[in-house]
Design an enzyme around this catalytic site. Structure first.
Site, PDB file in Angstrom:
ATOM      1  N   GLY A 275       0.860  -1.295  -0.053  1.00  0.00           N
ATOM      2  CA  GLY A 275      -0.121  -0.097  -0.346  1.00  0.00           C
ATOM      3  C   GLY A 275       0.982   0.919  -0.338  1.00  0.00           C
ATOM      4  O   GLY A 275       0.198   2.515  -0.835  1.00  0.00           O
TER       5      GLY A 275
ATOM      6  N   GLU B  95       3.410   3.767   6.219  1.00  0.00           N
ATOM      7  CA  GLU B  95       2.029   3.186   5.832  1.00  0.00           C
ATOM      8  C   GLU B  95       1.171   4.324   5.351  1.00  0.00           C
ATOM      9  O   GLU B  95       0.787   5.073   5.020  1.00  0.00           O
ATOM     10  CB  GLU B  95       1.233   3.297   7.754  1.00  0.00           C
ATOM     11  CG  GLU B  95       2.370   2.337   8.335  1.00  0.00           C
ATOM     12  CD  GLU B  95       1.822   0.799   8.168  1.00  0.00           C
ATOM     13  OE1 GLU B  95       0.827   0.567   6.755  1.00  0.00           O
ATOM     14  OE2 GLU B  95       1.538   0.341   8.634  1.00  0.00           O
ATOM     15  N   ASP B  96       0.186   2.734   4.747  1.00  0.00           N
ATOM     16  CA  ASP B  96      -0.979   3.265   3.454  1.00  0.00           C
ATOM     17  C   ASP B  96      -1.432   4.628   4.741  1.00  0.00           C
ATOM     18  O   ASP B  96      -2.716   5.302   4.399  1.00  0.00           O
ATOM     19  CB  ASP B  96      -1.074   2.636   3.478  1.00  0.00           C
ATOM     20  CG  ASP B  96      -1.323   1.202   3.109  1.00  0.00           C
ATOM     21  OD1 ASP B  96      -1.436   1.133   4.792  1.00  0.00           O
ATOM     22  OD2 ASP B  96      -1.701   0.266   2.777  1.00  0.00           O
TER      23      ASP B  96
ATOM     24  N   ASP C   9      -6.076   1.592  10.597  1.00  0.00           N
ATOM     25  CA  ASP C   9      -7.106   1.387  11.702  1.00  0.00           C
ATOM     26  C   ASP C   9      -7.409   0.914  12.498  1.00  0.00           C
ATOM     27  O   ASP C   9      -7.239   1.726  13.112  1.00  0.00           O
ATOM     28  CB  ASP C   9      -7.942   0.046  10.899  1.00  0.00           C
ATOM     29  CG  ASP C   9      -9.520   0.273  11.103  1.00  0.00           C
ATOM     30  OD1 ASP C   9      -9.925   0.814  11.476  1.00  0.00           O
ATOM     31  OD2 ASP C   9      -9.457  -0.973  10.164  1.00  0.00           O
TER      32      ASP C   9
ATOM     33  N   LYS D 174      -7.999   6.291  10.215  1.00  0.00           N
ATOM     34  CA  LYS D 174      -9.395   5.999  10.680  1.00  0.00           C
ATOM     35  C   LYS D 174      -9.103   6.553  12.284  1.00  0.00           C
ATOM     36  O   LYS D 174      -8.353   6.555  13.096  1.00  0.00           O
ATOM     37  CB  LYS D 174      -9.729   4.343  10.609  1.00  0.00           C
ATOM     38  CG  LYS D 174      -9.669   4.663   8.995  1.00  0.00           C
ATOM     39  CD  LYS D 174     -10.288   3.473   8.422  1.00  0.00           C
ATOM     40  CE  LYS D 174     -10.273   3.124   7.280  1.00  0.00           C
ATOM     41  NZ  LYS D 174     -11.027   1.801   6.900  1.00  0.00           N
TER      42      LYS D 174
ATOM     43  N   PHE E  33     -14.248   1.923   4.303  1.00  0.00           N
ATOM     44  CA  PHE E  33     -13.526   1.265   3.526  1.00  0.00           C
ATOM     45  C   PHE E  33     -12.890   2.456   2.358  1.00  0.00           C
ATOM     46  O   PHE E  33     -13.919   2.059   1.326  1.00  0.00           O
ATOM     47  CB  PHE E  33     -13.428  -0.110   3.718  1.00  0.00           C
ATOM     48  CG  PHE E  33     -12.656  -1.378   2.633  1.00  0.00           C
ATOM     49  CD1 PHE E  33     -11.716  -1.666   3.223  1.00  0.00           C
ATOM     50  CD2 PHE E  33     -12.184  -1.347   0.803  1.00  0.00           C
ATOM     51  CE1 PHE E  33     -11.016  -2.112   3.213  1.00  0.00           C
ATOM     52  CE2 PHE E  33     -11.026  -2.177   1.182  1.00  0.00           C
ATOM     53  CZ  PHE E  33     -10.855  -2.386   1.957  1.00  0.00           C
ATOM     54  N   VAL E  34     -11.467   2.199   2.099  1.00  0.00           N
ATOM     55  CA  VAL E  34     -11.417   3.278   1.047  1.00  0.00           C
ATOM     56  C   VAL E  34     -10.252   2.673   0.163  1.00  0.00           C
ATOM     57  O   VAL E  34      -9.494   2.016   0.456  1.00  0.00           O
ATOM     58  CB  VAL E  34     -10.674   4.315   1.647  1.00  0.00           C
ATOM     59  CG1 VAL E  34     -11.486   5.352   2.041  1.00  0.00           C
ATOM     60  CG2 VAL E  34      -9.910   3.862   2.459  1.00  0.00           C
TER      61      VAL E  34
ATOM     62  N   ASP F 103      -6.084  -0.830  -1.381  1.00  0.00           N
ATOM     63  CA  ASP F 103      -6.693  -2.333  -2.893  1.00  0.00           C
ATOM     64  C   ASP F 103      -7.518  -2.526  -2.096  1.00  0.00           C
ATOM     65  O   ASP F 103      -8.115  -2.153  -1.181  1.00  0.00           O
ATOM     66  CB  ASP F 103      -5.334  -3.327  -4.138  1.00  0.00           C
ATOM     67  CG  ASP F 103      -5.735  -4.590  -1.942  1.00  0.00           C
ATOM     68  OD1 ASP F 103      -4.964  -4.161  -1.269  1.00  0.00           O
ATOM     69  OD2 ASP F 103      -5.524  -5.167  -2.307  1.00  0.00           O
TER      70      ASP F 103
ATOM     71  N   ARG G 125      -5.727  -0.299  -6.563  1.00  0.00           N
ATOM     72  CA  ARG G 125      -4.546   0.543  -6.754  1.00  0.00           C
ATOM     73  C   ARG G 125      -4.094   2.142  -7.232  1.00  0.00           C
ATOM     74  O   ARG G 125      -3.302   2.695  -6.330  1.00  0.00           O
ATOM     75  CB  ARG G 125      -2.728  -0.035  -5.970  1.00  0.00           C
ATOM     76  CG  ARG G 125      -3.429  -1.307  -5.094  1.00  0.00           C
ATOM     77  CD  ARG G 125      -1.531  -2.287  -4.670  1.00  0.00           C
ATOM     78  NE  ARG G 125      -2.210  -3.468  -3.949  1.00  0.00           N
ATOM     79  CZ  ARG G 125      -2.161  -3.646  -2.507  1.00  0.00           C
ATOM     80  NH1 ARG G 125      -2.312  -2.192  -2.205  1.00  0.00           N
ATOM     81  NH2 ARG G 125      -2.502  -4.561  -2.392  1.00  0.00           N
TER      82      ARG G 125
END
Ligand code: 5GP
Length: 183
Positions: free
Chosen positions: A48, A103-104, A107, A135, A156-157, A163, A169
């Site tokens: 990610g 990090e992408d 959560d 988040k 959820f994105v 992805d 992606r």
């Protein structure tokens, strides 16, 4: 690929390509200042963080090293299991280096907690975390996040490296996935 090419797969766009570019530039300027005179290693979490690593590293006005880790944090569903497995480890010895973990999205922060304690045990000179998206749940995790791109709601994105089932992606913006895609 942009969201007009998705044919209704998103309920809405949360962050546009332009907003992403502007925020990454701001974060790069902060990092330039914070790491002046230091030996900076960016550690990207695959897959990610590929987009942010490419954009952030090129927005810096200083040298940086780059390395990658791959971990599995999710089983087949979309809930964090807390079980983290290293699929690909670093090639770099981080002892004495100033490490910025990139990090992408964070959560629950369970993946992050594992990575931070794992990297800290290797003796870096310093260790900080950058995430593009955070988040609300992440606030309950004690790991400090030095650089946050965007705080987003609990949806959820996909896009900009994130992805669903291996797709989206390469979407330039970030949006919430429509329920019909995953139901
Ligand atoms: P955590 O351990 O913080 O709960 O989960 C972190 C990982 O879960 C992220 O690196 C990412 O792979 C995945 N993840 C969490 N939320 C989302 C989301 O909204 N979209 C996508 N595509 N992945 C997510």
């Amino acid at each position: 690929m942009d969201d007009t090419q998705l044919d209704g797969d998103l309920t809405r766009v949360l962050v546009t390509k332009e907003e992403l570019a502007a925020r990454i530039s701001e974060l790069a300027a902060e990092i330039d200042r914070d790491y002046a005179g230091k030996d900076l290693l960016l550690v990207g979490v695959l897959n990610g963080a590929v987009m942010v690593m490419a954009d952030l590293s090129r927005a810096l006005t200083r040298h940086c090293r780059m390395d990658w880790m791959a971990v599995s944090s999710y089983g087949s569903g979309s809930q964090s299991s807390g079980v983290v497995r290293i699929l690909k480890d670093l090639s770099t010895d981080v002892t004495g280096l100033d490490v910025l973990l990139v990090e992408d999205i964070i959560d629950t922060g369970l993946t992050l907690s594992y990575l931070v304690s794992n990297l800290r045990s290797r003796g870096p000179a310093s260790l900080r975390v950058l995430t593009v998206f955070r988040k609300p749940e992440a606030a309950r995790n004690p790991v400090e996040i030095a650089y946050v791109g965007f705080d987003i709601p609990n949806e959820f994105v996909v896009g900009y490296g994130l992805d669903y089932d291996g797709r989206y992606r390469n979407l330039t913006s970030v949006g919430a996935l429509a329920p019909h895609v995953y139901s």
